[in-house]
Design a protein around this motif. Structure first.
Motif, PDB file in Angstrom:
ATOM      1  N   GLU A 183      13.931  40.598  96.178  1.00 37.07           N
ATOM      2  CA  GLU A 183      14.053  41.999  96.590  1.00 37.07           C
ATOM      3  C   GLU A 183      14.805  42.824  95.548  1.00 37.07           C
ATOM      4  N   THR A 184      15.761  42.218  94.864  1.00 41.31           N
ATOM      5  CA  THR A 184      16.502  42.950  93.836  1.00 41.31           C
ATOM      6  C   THR A 184      15.577  43.401  92.700  1.00 41.31           C
ATOM      7  N   LYS A 185      14.551  42.579  92.402  1.00 43.38           N
ATOM      8  CA  LYS A 185      13.609  42.979  91.359  1.00 43.38           C
ATOM      9  C   LYS A 185      12.729  44.127  91.833  1.00 43.38           C
ATOM     10  N   LEU A 186      12.303  44.078  93.082  1.00 48.47           N
ATOM     11  CA  LEU A 186      11.498  45.174  93.625  1.00 48.47           C
ATOM     12  C   LEU A 186      12.308  46.478  93.647  1.00 48.47           C
ATOM     13  N   LEU A 187      13.567  46.372  94.080  1.00 48.94           N
ATOM     14  CA  LEU A 187      14.417  47.565  94.103  1.00 48.94           C
ATOM     15  C   LEU A 187      14.739  48.043  92.682  1.00 48.94           C
ATOM     16  N   GLY A 188      14.821  47.133  91.731  1.00 48.39           N
ATOM     17  CA  GLY A 188      15.086  47.513  90.347  1.00 48.39           C
ATOM     18  C   GLY A 188      13.963  48.362  89.765  1.00 48.39           C
ATOM     19  N   TRP A 189      12.716  47.993  90.069  1.00 40.29           N
ATOM     20  CA  TRP A 189      11.585  48.803  89.602  1.00 40.29           C
ATOM     21  C   TRP A 189      11.590  50.177  90.256  1.00 40.29           C
ATOM     22  N   ALA A 190      12.002  50.229  91.509  1.00 43.34           N
ATOM     23  CA  ALA A 190      12.112  51.528  92.178  1.00 43.34           C
ATOM     24  C   ALA A 190      13.211  52.368  91.530  1.00 43.34           C
TER      25      ALA A 190
END
Length: 269
Positions: free
Chosen positions: A213-220
């Motif tokens: 999830e941290t990677k998904l939020l990082g792209w956001a």
């Protein structure tokens, strides 16, 4: 003077109407085109005009320009072109009545003799620039009058007319705008692909291959917020997980606030 020299001097002489000045040794005439340089003097250069490697005169360029304006204001000058400089400008010797302008500038102390010899022995008297407070003779002290002490007058700061205003926020041109939009489009495409891939792995039960999830939020965070919200709605992925939605909502709020703050800073100045 012989007759041929008199004829040549008369041919090179002209009148200069409504003279104006950029600095202390430059003159423009409303009835002629282009700038001309006064013969035999060199005045302080305006800020930024002194080329590297050139010996420029020390002093206040604004005071020199203002003194030259005082000498020529409301007068029609009689000028003779003596030479042409390396920039193609005419080098002229001008008088206002019986006052030689170049000699008067030297007498004022706001220009130096340079480049050519001048005969200033017969120069008529002309008021020079007003002396500064430091140069004036001390006046007798008077007893202070009773009453409140006025606030000190702030020192006048002269800013050249061609000095650009400081830019608070540089607005990119068309080329830079296109690159920014292209970059955001690529980031959002990658963000959508990451959500879709994680959704597919979740449906297939491949939990070990799930995207953090941290990677998904990082792209956001770097600009993929629109794609993240759209993927949550269309793919129904992470839409039921409150902690993820709250983090994405916080990122969206920070980005929106940053954009509004930059726009306000730019257009309210």
């Amino acid at each position: 003077m012989s007759l041929p020299l008199i004829v040549l001097a008369a041919a090179a002489s002209f009148t200069c109407e409504n003279p104006s000045h950029h600095d202390g040794d430059n003159v423009r005439c409303s009835n002629l085109g282009g700038a001309m340089r006064l013969q035999g003097i060199d005045a302080p250069e305006m800020p930024g005009a002194c080329r590297p490697g050139r010996r420029c005169v020390d002093g206040d360029p604004f005071a020199a320009r203002d003194q030259l304006r005082r000498l020529t204001r409301g007068k029609t000058l009689q000028c003779v072109q003596e030479d042409t400089d390396t920039y193609g400008r005419a080098i002229v010797n001008c008088t206002a009545g019986t006052v030689n302008i170049s000699c008067a500038m030297i007498a004022s102390g706001l220009a130096e003799p340079r480049y050519a010899a001048l005969d200033c022995n017969d120069q008529a008297a002309e008021p020079v620039a007003p002396q500064s407070l430091a140069q004036r003779a001390p006046e007798p002290q008077q007893a202070p009058m009773p009453g409140p002490v006025p606030d000190p007058v702030p020192e006048r700061v002269i800013v050249p007319a061609d000095t650009p205003a400081p830019a608070l926020l540089v607005i990119p041109g068309p080329g830079m705008t296109f690159l920014l939009m292209l970059g955001l489009a690529l980031i959002n495409a990658v963000t959508w692909a990451m959500f879709a891939l994680d959704k597919r792995r979740a449906v297939a039960g491949r939990s070990r291959e799930r995207i953090a999830e941290t990677k998904l939020l990082g792209w956001a965070l770097v600009g993929g917020t629109p794609a993240a919200w759209y993927a949550m709605k269309q793919l129904r992925h992470k839409s039921s997980k409150d902690s993820f939605k709250q983090s994405l909502l916080l990122i969206s709020g920070l980005q929106f606030g940053a954009v509004i703050g930059l726009l306000w800073w730019q257009f309210s100045a």
